[in-house]
Scaffold this active site. Structure first.
Site, mmCIF file in Angstrom:
data_model
loop_
_atom_site.group_PDB
_atom_site.id
_atom_site.type_symbol
_atom_site.label_atom_id
_atom_site.label_comp_id
_atom_site.label_asym_id
_atom_site.label_seq_id
_atom_site.Cartn_x
_atom_site.Cartn_y
_atom_site.Cartn_z
ATOM 1 C CB CYS A 40 9.645 82.689 -42.692
ATOM 2 S SG CYS A 40 9.837 82.912 -44.343
ATOM 3 C CB CYS A 91 10.093 83.840 -47.588
ATOM 4 S SG CYS A 91 8.532 84.510 -47.256
ATOM 5 C CD GLN A 133 14.137 82.401 -56.380
ATOM 6 O OE1 GLN A 133 13.904 82.375 -57.362
ATOM 7 N NE2 GLN A 133 15.251 82.946 -55.660
ATOM 8 C CD GLU A 134 8.512 89.076 -55.217
ATOM 9 O OE1 GLU A 134 8.743 89.868 -54.152
ATOM 10 O OE2 GLU A 134 8.283 89.478 -56.367
ATOM 11 C CB ALA A 162 2.359 86.344 -61.912
ATOM 12 C CB SER A 163 0.199 82.529 -58.533
ATOM 13 O OG SER A 163 -0.816 82.398 -57.639
ATOM 14 C CD GLU A 191 13.128 84.856 -44.179
ATOM 15 O OE1 GLU A 191 12.893 84.830 -45.319
ATOM 16 O OE2 GLU A 191 12.882 85.788 -43.145
ATOM 17 C CB CYS A 217 6.331 86.627 -43.440
ATOM 18 S SG CYS A 217 6.730 85.011 -44.076
#
Length: 161
Positions: free
Chosen positions: A115, A73, A63-64, A66-67, A75, A112
């Site tokens: 995670c 992530c 779930q991205e 803009a900040s 996981e 990453c």
């Protein structure tokens, strides 16, 4: 001075069909979870599925935001949700898969650093390993028996005493 060589063992499956049936189902659940990813900035969609010792499966997708640091992530979404919904229930395994809008992800996508740290925390908390299955959109699937295989010098609460 002491020189130490670290070696770990992992399994490479050539396709999803080579996985045991239960692990195929878990990975297929992660593939479905990928569809709910919100990745308008990276166009890199990740799905994760966690199998708990009680047989429940909990999913997550990236779930991205803009900040960038505010996103999360797949996981961690799955693991934290499992911890919130089923506190004290051991995590048995984690399946991770990734795809991209821009290219075919043809190799396993590994967690990453953030995670890896979160998975390490749960392994320590439950005092047992979590099997990790990693897959791209196509290609091989890698299975590690524990997060310690891919993060041998994890920071844990023993440093906070």
């Amino acid at each position: 001075m002491k020189k130490v060589k670290s070696v770990f063992e992992y399994i490479i499956f050539n396709s999803l069909n080579e996985l045991p049936i239960g692990n195929q189902e878990l990975m297929n659940t992660a593939v479905k979870a990928r569809e709910s990813a919100y990745a308008p900035y990276s166009n890199f969609k990740v799905g994760a599925a966690v199998l708990l010792e009680n047989g429940k499966v909990v999913i997550g997708s990236n779930q991205e935001n803009a900040s960038y640091p505010s996103g999360l992530c797949a996981e961690r979404v799955a693991i934290f949700q499992a911890g919130a919904l089923y506190p004290g229930v051991r995590i048995d395994s984690l399946a991770i898969t990734a795809t991209s809008v821009n290219y075919v992800v043809d190799r396993p996508a590994a967690p990453c650093g953030n995670c890896r740290q979160s998975i390490a925390e749960y392994e320590q908390k439950q005092k047992s390993s979590i099997s990790i299955f990693m897959m791209g959109e196509t290609g091989e699937i890698i299975k590690c028996n524990s997060l310690s295989d891919i993060l041998p010098f994890a920071f844990d609460n023993s440093f906070l005493k």
